[in-house]
Design a protein around this motif. Structure first.
Motif, mmCIF file in Angstrom:
data_model
loop_
_atom_site.group_PDB
_atom_site.id
_atom_site.type_symbol
_atom_site.label_atom_id
_atom_site.label_comp_id
_atom_site.label_asym_id
_atom_site.label_seq_id
_atom_site.Cartn_x
_atom_site.Cartn_y
_atom_site.Cartn_z
ATOM 1 N N ILE A 1 -6.724 -0.298 -4.546
ATOM 2 C CA ILE A 1 -6.024 -0.805 -3.367
ATOM 3 C C ILE A 1 -4.981 0.214 -2.934
ATOM 4 O O ILE A 1 -4.136 0.625 -3.738
ATOM 5 C CB ILE A 1 -5.323 -2.153 -3.673
ATOM 6 C CG1 ILE A 1 -6.356 -3.202 -4.099
ATOM 7 C CG2 ILE A 1 -4.510 -2.633 -2.486
ATOM 8 C CD1 ILE A 1 -5.748 -4.481 -4.627
ATOM 9 N N THR B 1 0.272 0.113 0.937
ATOM 10 C CA THR B 1 0.901 0.437 2.214
ATOM 11 C C THR B 1 2.276 -0.205 2.265
ATOM 12 O O THR B 1 2.499 -1.266 1.673
ATOM 13 C CB THR B 1 0.041 -0.056 3.385
ATOM 14 O OG1 THR B 1 -0.161 -1.471 3.239
ATOM 15 C CG2 THR B 1 -1.303 0.640 3.415
ATOM 16 N N GLY C 1 2.796 -4.497 6.710
ATOM 17 C CA GLY C 1 1.693 -4.811 7.609
ATOM 18 C C GLY C 1 0.819 -5.906 7.041
ATOM 19 O O GLY C 1 0.641 -6.010 5.834
ATOM 20 N N GLN C 2 0.302 -6.701 7.927
ATOM 21 C CA GLN C 2 -0.564 -7.795 7.537
ATOM 22 C C GLN C 2 -1.894 -7.232 7.053
ATOM 23 O O GLN C 2 -2.454 -6.324 7.655
ATOM 24 C CB GLN C 2 -0.787 -8.710 8.737
ATOM 25 C CG GLN C 2 -1.231 -10.055 8.350
ATOM 26 C CD GLN C 2 -1.052 -11.043 9.484
ATOM 27 O OE1 GLN C 2 -0.412 -10.768 10.481
ATOM 28 N NE2 GLN C 2 -1.637 -12.201 9.326
ATOM 29 N N ARG C 3 -2.405 -7.820 5.973
ATOM 30 C CA ARG C 3 -3.604 -7.258 5.365
ATOM 31 C C ARG C 3 -4.294 -8.296 4.486
ATOM 32 O O ARG C 3 -3.643 -9.065 3.792
ATOM 33 C CB ARG C 3 -3.154 -6.080 4.516
ATOM 34 C CG ARG C 3 -4.210 -5.158 4.118
ATOM 35 C CD ARG C 3 -3.564 -3.901 3.577
ATOM 36 N NE ARG C 3 -4.585 -3.232 2.812
ATOM 37 C CZ ARG C 3 -4.375 -2.304 1.934
ATOM 38 N NH1 ARG C 3 -3.160 -1.906 1.691
ATOM 39 N NH2 ARG C 3 -5.351 -1.752 1.299
ATOM 40 N N VAL C 4 -5.616 -8.297 4.510
ATOM 41 C CA VAL C 4 -6.409 -9.151 3.625
ATOM 42 C C VAL C 4 -7.377 -8.247 2.873
ATOM 43 O O VAL C 4 -8.095 -7.456 3.466
ATOM 44 C CB VAL C 4 -7.200 -10.223 4.405
ATOM 45 C CG1 VAL C 4 -8.074 -11.041 3.459
ATOM 46 C CG2 VAL C 4 -6.267 -11.127 5.182
ATOM 47 N N ILE C 5 -7.379 -8.381 1.551
ATOM 48 C CA ILE C 5 -8.238 -7.572 0.694
ATOM 49 C C ILE C 5 -9.219 -8.522 0.012
ATOM 50 O O ILE C 5 -8.822 -9.512 -0.594
ATOM 51 C CB ILE C 5 -7.397 -6.812 -0.357
ATOM 52 C CG1 ILE C 5 -6.379 -5.928 0.358
ATOM 53 C CG2 ILE C 5 -8.292 -6.002 -1.270
ATOM 54 C CD1 ILE C 5 -5.239 -5.475 -0.520
ATOM 55 N N ASP D 1 -9.657 -13.738 -1.541
ATOM 56 C CA ASP D 1 -8.958 -13.090 -0.430
ATOM 57 C C ASP D 1 -7.505 -12.926 -0.821
ATOM 58 O O ASP D 1 -6.792 -13.921 -0.991
ATOM 59 C CB ASP D 1 -9.034 -13.928 0.850
ATOM 60 C CG ASP D 1 -10.423 -13.974 1.453
ATOM 61 O OD1 ASP D 1 -11.212 -13.045 1.195
ATOM 62 O OD2 ASP D 1 -10.724 -14.939 2.178
ATOM 63 N N SER E 1 -4.079 -11.926 0.433
ATOM 64 C CA SER E 1 -3.474 -11.843 1.767
ATOM 65 C C SER E 1 -2.001 -11.475 1.707
ATOM 66 O O SER E 1 -1.210 -12.125 1.017
ATOM 67 C CB SER E 1 -3.608 -13.193 2.481
ATOM 68 O OG SER E 1 -4.959 -13.530 2.648
ATOM 69 N N GLU F 1 3.112 -9.732 7.133
ATOM 70 C CA GLU F 1 3.760 -8.587 7.776
ATOM 71 C C GLU F 1 4.907 -8.011 6.949
ATOM 72 O O GLU F 1 5.105 -6.806 6.894
ATOM 73 C CB GLU F 1 4.272 -9.011 9.163
ATOM 74 C CG GLU F 1 4.830 -7.885 9.993
ATOM 75 C CD GLU F 1 3.764 -6.883 10.417
ATOM 76 O OE1 GLU F 1 4.101 -5.682 10.501
ATOM 77 O OE2 GLU F 1 2.615 -7.283 10.653
#
Length: 167
Positions: free
Chosen positions: A12, A15, A18-22, A36, A38, A41
């Motif tokens: 991974i 960062t 920031g909004q992010r889903v892995i 997921d 999540s 922001e």
């Protein structure tokens, strides 16, 4: 760019914001379950956070059982979303579909235990920035049968919320 390695999510990129889903995978009782991870922001995503997620996932089988127990309790309340979900999905099934989904012969034989046993965990959402709703577990009666889920949530310590919802 700095990275962290997760047992369930692979490598991974860390960062700053920031909004992010892995997406990831977990196997429970031989069945793959979507994960997921999540981040919102303003959530902090660092190596310790990723390791904490992996650590918490070690206890997912116990969390799944606690969620099933919560659903079973909710089936005792005729006004609960679990009862509504069960009624909505069972009211027009023929005996063949009842046998396929629940392993019993007739709709009258679909008791609480048969219903909860038939629920399949399809997805676990993990929200590290929300300690009170860290895990969100989606249960369904099966793909192709319905796209609606019964949702149980738990805090970061694995304590299942006292409210199950239907989405």
């Amino acid at each position: 760019m700095e990275t962290a390695v997760s047992r369930h999510f692979g490598e991974i990129a860390l960062t700053p914001a920031g909004q992010r889903v892995i997406s990831g995978r977990y196997e429970h009782d031989g069945v793959p379950v979507d994960l997921d991870l999540s981040f919102g922001e303003h959530d902090r995503m660092d190596e310790s956070c990723i390791h904490k997620v992996d650590y918490r996932l070690r206890f997912l089988p116990e969390l799944i059982e606690a969620a099933r127990e919560r659903i079973t309790l909710d089936l005792g309340d005729s006004e609960s979303p679990a009862v509504e979900y069960r009624h909505f999905h069972c009211q027009n099934l023929n005996d063949g579909k009842i046998r396929e989904l629940f392993g019993v012969e007739t709709q009258d034989a679909v008791d609480d235990a048969a219903f909860v046993r038939a629920l399949r965990l399809t997805r676990v959402g993990i929200f590290p920035g929300q300690p009170e709703r860290y895990f969100v577990l989606d249960f369904t009666l099966g793909e192709g049968f319905t796209d609606e889920v019964l949702v149980a949530a738990a805090d970061e310590d694995g304590v299942v919320d006292d409210e199950v919802s239907w989405d």
